[in-house]
Design a protein around this motif. Structure first.
Motif, short mmCIF file in Angstrom:
data_model
loop_
_atom_site.label_atom_id
_atom_site.label_comp_id
_atom_site.label_asym_id
_atom_site.label_seq_id
_atom_site.Cartn_x
_atom_site.Cartn_y
_atom_site.Cartn_z
N ARG A 133 0.94 72.91 -24.37
CA ARG A 133 2.26 73.35 -23.89
C ARG A 133 3.31 72.27 -24.14
O ARG A 133 4.46 72.57 -24.50
CB ARG A 133 2.19 73.68 -22.40
CG ARG A 133 1.46 74.97 -22.07
CD ARG A 133 1.64 75.31 -20.61
NE ARG A 133 3.06 75.47 -20.30
CZ ARG A 133 3.57 75.37 -19.07
NH1 ARG A 133 2.79 75.09 -18.06
NH2 ARG A 133 4.86 75.54 -18.89
N GLU B 261 10.49 73.09 -29.66
CA GLU B 261 11.71 73.87 -29.41
C GLU B 261 12.93 72.97 -29.26
O GLU B 261 13.99 73.44 -28.84
CB GLU B 261 11.52 74.71 -28.15
CG GLU B 261 10.39 75.73 -28.26
CD GLU B 261 10.18 76.49 -26.97
OE1 GLU B 261 10.99 76.29 -26.02
OE2 GLU B 261 9.22 77.29 -26.89
N GLN C 25 13.18 65.31 -20.48
CA GLN C 25 13.27 65.69 -19.07
C GLN C 25 12.96 67.17 -18.87
O GLN C 25 12.25 67.55 -17.93
CB GLN C 25 14.67 65.37 -18.53
CG GLN C 25 14.90 63.88 -18.26
CD GLN C 25 16.25 63.63 -17.62
OE1 GLN C 25 17.17 64.44 -17.78
NE2 GLN C 25 16.38 62.50 -16.94
N GLU C 26 13.48 68.01 -19.74
CA GLU C 26 13.24 69.44 -19.62
C GLU C 26 11.78 69.78 -19.87
O GLU C 26 11.18 70.62 -19.19
CB GLU C 26 14.16 70.21 -20.58
CG GLU C 26 14.02 71.73 -20.48
CD GLU C 26 14.43 72.26 -19.11
OE1 GLU C 26 14.03 73.38 -18.78
OE2 GLU C 26 15.16 71.53 -18.38
N ILE C 27 11.18 69.12 -20.89
CA ILE C 27 9.74 69.35 -21.17
C ILE C 27 8.90 68.92 -19.98
O ILE C 27 7.97 69.64 -19.56
CB ILE C 27 9.32 68.59 -22.44
CG1 ILE C 27 10.07 69.13 -23.67
CG2 ILE C 27 7.82 68.69 -22.65
CD1 ILE C 27 9.85 68.30 -24.92
N LEU D 61 6.59 72.98 -26.41
CA LEU D 61 7.94 72.79 -25.88
C LEU D 61 8.71 71.75 -26.67
O LEU D 61 9.94 71.86 -26.85
CB LEU D 61 7.87 72.38 -24.40
CG LEU D 61 7.36 73.45 -23.42
CD1 LEU D 61 7.15 72.85 -22.04
CD2 LEU D 61 8.33 74.62 -23.36
N SER D 62 7.99 70.74 -27.17
CA SER D 62 8.65 69.73 -28.00
C SER D 62 9.15 70.33 -29.31
O SER D 62 10.18 69.90 -29.85
CB SER D 62 7.70 68.57 -28.29
OG SER D 62 7.26 67.96 -27.09
N LEU E 6 13.62 70.64 -27.09
CA LEU E 6 14.07 70.42 -25.73
C LEU E 6 14.08 68.93 -25.42
O LEU E 6 13.42 68.13 -26.10
CB LEU E 6 13.15 71.14 -24.73
CG LEU E 6 13.03 72.66 -24.88
CD1 LEU E 6 12.02 73.21 -23.89
CD2 LEU E 6 14.39 73.32 -24.69
N ARG F 263 9.82 68.76 -16.89
CA ARG F 263 10.02 69.67 -15.76
C ARG F 263 9.24 70.96 -15.93
O ARG F 263 8.58 71.43 -15.00
CB ARG F 263 11.52 69.97 -15.63
CG ARG F 263 11.88 70.78 -14.38
CD ARG F 263 13.33 71.23 -14.42
NE ARG F 263 13.56 72.19 -15.50
CZ ARG F 263 13.25 73.48 -15.42
NH1 ARG F 263 12.69 73.98 -14.33
NH2 ARG F 263 13.50 74.29 -16.45
N GLN F 264 9.29 71.54 -17.15
CA GLN F 264 8.59 72.81 -17.37
C GLN F 264 7.08 72.64 -17.37
O GLN F 264 6.35 73.52 -16.91
CB GLN F 264 9.05 73.43 -18.69
CG GLN F 264 10.50 73.89 -18.69
CD GLN F 264 10.82 74.74 -19.92
OE1 GLN F 264 9.95 75.40 -20.47
NE2 GLN F 264 12.10 74.72 -20.33
N ALA F 265 6.59 71.51 -17.88
CA ALA F 265 5.14 71.30 -17.93
C ALA F 265 4.59 70.71 -16.64
O ALA F 265 3.38 70.72 -16.42
CB ALA F 265 4.80 70.36 -19.10
N GLY F 266 5.48 70.19 -15.79
CA GLY F 266 5.03 69.62 -14.53
C GLY F 266 4.35 68.28 -14.68
O GLY F 266 3.39 67.97 -13.95
#
Length: 352
Positions: free
Chosen positions: A35, A42, A47-49, A39-40, A44, A51-54
């Motif tokens: 994941r 895309e 910080q956003e990665i 996400l990388s 992003l 946050r979304q991946a936890g």
């Protein structure tokens, strides 16, 4: 400030990473890494990665770099790391074991973890790990008593034979009495169990008398015939035998297993036995009441009903015992003995 990291993914890598991220049979850590890389791709921010991946930002950078260096295969294996501390030498482990199994110095009776740690110069937790790995528990002690019955082997074979190979068309009963059951009433209501707190009851109580439970445990069915009486003399025992005699269907031979309590061998009990030819008494060896199957029922009764119970009188206590016996009989199961007599005899012979 947020950083933008560009990870280039081709179609094959994207398909494989997507399959990993959606496969529930894969380890969770592999799904999480896939994941992060997806996400990388895309574009992003870190910080956003995160946050979304936890996960943390260093974790994002770590797996982005691992993917850039080794591809998808790099996400599926962990790099080996040297241990933080070297394992204890074998000599130190042997010293801990030898000390634990030896007599401690001074006036104490056994070794403690801190005493062994101080004597060997290692940490207390290291001593505890060694004990756990070798199943050593020096803080515990068990009691035993060896039977000196000259007919020990013969009696064990007789009783165990009834358990493991009962005679056909016969009833095998394990008989005994649990005497001096106290009717104790606590001075305050019990406190129920709660998170972080065990159940509690007052240490003081009021005594309301005692009762004796005579019990006959049916080995083949697991049911119990019980009678509560005030005393446990030969007269009460004969009354209980009459109750069992009436409860067992006619035409059934009865094999009764008893311990060596004097009441069981009273002349009037022997006379009763002579008048009832379908009864046969089988006595356990001296100091071997653990061979009597009804002792397991008494243990469960004590743990599950009597020890924490509070009773306003002897009548209340006897009613509670009767209810417990009725519940036990409603879900009774056959008694199963697994250890052959030869193993029991050989284990007792090995005792000092």
């Amino acid at each position: 400030m947020a950083q933008t990291v560009c990870v280039r993914l081709d179609e094959a890598a994207t398909a494989r990473l997507t399959a990993l991220a959606t496969d529930r049979s894969c380890p969770l850590k592999h799904i999480l890494r896939a994941r992060i890389v997806l996400l990388s791709g895309e574009r992003l921010t870190v910080q956003e990665i995160a946050r979304q991946a936890g996960v943390s930002r260093p974790a994002v950078w770590r797996w982005q770099q691992r993917y850039a260096e080794e591809g998808v295969e790099g996400l599926l294996r962990d790099k080996t790391r040297p241990p933080g501390k070297e394992p204890l030498p074998a000599g130190t482990v042997a010293q801990v074991l030898a000390l634990t199994c030896s007599e401690p110095p001074g006036a104490v009776t056994h070794w403690t973890g801190r005493a062994v740690a101080e004597a060997t110069g290692i940490a207390l937790r290291s001593v505890q790990r060694i004990w756990q790995a070798n199943r050593l528990q020096p803080h515990r002690i068990r009691t035993f008593k060896r039977s000196h019955d000259p007919a020990f082997a013969e009696k064990v074979e007789d009783v165990v034979g009834l358990y493991m190979d009962p005679p056909a068309h016969a009833v095998v009963l394990s008989l005994d009495e649990k005497s001096q059951i106290q009717a104790l009433e606590r001075t305050r209501p019990d406190l129920p169990v709660a998170p972080g707190h065990p159940a509690a009851q007052t240490h003081d109580y009021t005594r309301h008398g005692t009762t004796t439970l005579f019990a006959a445990f049916d080995v083949l069915h697991g049911t119990v015939i019980g009678r509560c009486m005030q005393r446990h003399r030969h007269g009460e025992f004969i009354r209980f035998l009459n109750a069992v005699e009436a409860a067992v269907p006619t035409g059934k031979v009865i094999h009764a297993i008893l311990d060596n309590y004097a009441t069981h061998m009273h002349p009037k009990v022997r006379a009763w036995l002579a008048r009832h030819p379908r009864w046969t008494f089988h006595f356990t060896p001296t100091s071997a009441s653990w061979l009597n199957a009804v002792e397991g029922f008494f243990s469960a009764l004590t743990r599950r009903r009597l020890r924490r119970g509070t009773f306003t009188g002897v009548v209340d206590l006897q009613a509670a015992i009767k209810r417990y016996i009725a519940e036990h009989n409603s879900r009774a199961r056959p008694f199963t003995w697994t250890k052959p007599a030869a193993q029991i005899v050989s284990a007792v012979v090995r005792l000092p």
